[in-house]
Enzyme design. Sequence first.
Site, PDB file in Angstrom:
ATOM      1  N   PHE A 107      -5.817  38.641  76.164  1.00 34.89           N
ATOM      2  CA  PHE A 107      -6.375  38.066  77.390  1.00 34.89           C
ATOM      3  C   PHE A 107      -7.466  37.036  77.127  1.00 34.89           C
ATOM      4  CE2 PHE A 107      -9.795  41.199  76.983  1.00 34.89           C
ATOM      5  CZ  PHE A 107     -10.883  40.550  77.558  1.00 34.89           C
ATOM      6  N   LYS A 108      -8.008  37.032  75.917  1.00 35.31           N
ATOM      7  CA  LYS A 108      -9.064  36.080  75.589  1.00 35.31           C
ATOM      8  C   LYS A 108      -8.611  34.629  75.765  1.00 35.31           C
ATOM      9  CE  LYS A 108     -11.891  39.349  73.940  1.00 35.31           C
ATOM     10  NZ  LYS A 108     -11.123  40.588  73.863  1.00 35.31           N
TER      11      LYS A 108
END
Length: 464
Positions: free
Chosen positions: A115-116
């Site tokens: 998700f970064k």
Amino acid sequence: MKNNIKYSSTRGKSVELLFKDVIFEGLAPDGGLYVPETWPKLEKKTLSRFSGMSYQQIAFEVISPYIDSSLSDDDLKNIIDKAYSSFDHPEITPLNKINDNKYLLELFHGPTYAFKDVAMQFISQLMGFYLKQEDRSLNILGATSGDTGAAAIESFKNIKSVKIFILHPYNKISEVQRKFMTTIKSDNVFNIAVKGSFDDCQNIIKQIFSDQSYKKNNNLTAINSINWARIMCQIVYYFYTISRLKTTGKRVLFSVPTGNFGDILAGYIALKMGLDIDMLNIATNENDILTRTLTSGEHELRKVKETTSPSIDIQISSNFERLLFDISKDTEYVNKLMSELKKTGTYTLSNDIIDQIKNHFCSYSVSEDEVNRTISEIYENHNIILDPHTAVGFASAGKCPENYDLSITLSTAHPAKFKDTVEKLISNDSFVTEKVKKLMQSDEQMIILENNATVVQDFISNNM
Ligand SMILES: *Cc1c(COP(=O)(O)O)cnc(C)c1O
């Protein structure tokens, strides 16, 4: 004309900044974290239009109130479009239905499978925009528990006005996580493996940044999850989720595998901006400091345990400070807690603060056995392959004694990123993508350094 929203430190001893300065500043000079002066509210009428909008359009509506006249609407739209063009799914963060009341929010469709990427792809475009405007260059410094570093390196590798130095804990991240970072060969990228834990890496960064003149003289900036822009980008997918589900009259829980408290804080901010979220579950693995904090009020650091979900093998949960500030609105109180933590490794929250936190948050910790069992069961029963962090989130939500009509677990990484763990639990390797197979064959570049801030700082000074 936009009103110029101001940002101040949770510790109250730094000057207020405007958006453009906040994103380059990282940690405030007084050691605190920057927060906007208010939470902008989105009206119900605006929210009701979201169901007909793309992810990018929703992102514009959610992010826009945090940005000032330094960035025009068209420039913001442009940055959003460029940022998400690197994702491999048209919905950017699609929902995957498990059954009528359980969903996964897939946040791993960016280039480095976690998700970064959602925030980092945006930030690199944003910083690139401002740097070009001012014709200046930058040195970025970050610590990673595995996924931030890859997302940052991938997103900045072609931005030549930036040099990027990423610290990761040596031998404590998965091989695929490491290869996502170390196989990128670009003159502006430096991978540093530190012989210590993620918390050690984070402490080294904090120490280097505490030297204000070093920071100023060298155009240093941080991209850890303390950077406001990261939190801001993550607010978007909570709004996206609700826009895609029929939630009227339903009680909604989000479950978030949590380390540094950035991802779940974004959910809390979405709630403050007017989104109907009933509960945010802080899902932890055996590093359960936040679960213990909610149970006893005692925020007590213990030794970091290594688990199969390394990105949340954390004791120091930096963004929790932003929540403490938002709930207490008391910079003196935050200062007191943070200096106690530094001195004694513990602080105790008052009952009043704990009760207010529990209005919006619950927390359950998940053992390694439970993670393994969850991955096997979800595969057998639903033919869905979870990565270990997502499994922590899902299993943790299952421990919640209250019933929610909808339970959405944030699926924070692609299983291929943790294939060594996942392969052992399910009978096939169909989930290992071509991209990861290719990565495993590529050469790596990194330097291994002692767990010592001076040693790391010297290396950085010599290479920037
Ligand atoms: C970073 C990360 C987390 C934790 O997010 P925080 O914002 O640090 O709480 C969870 N899962 C994965 C896969 C991550 O990379």
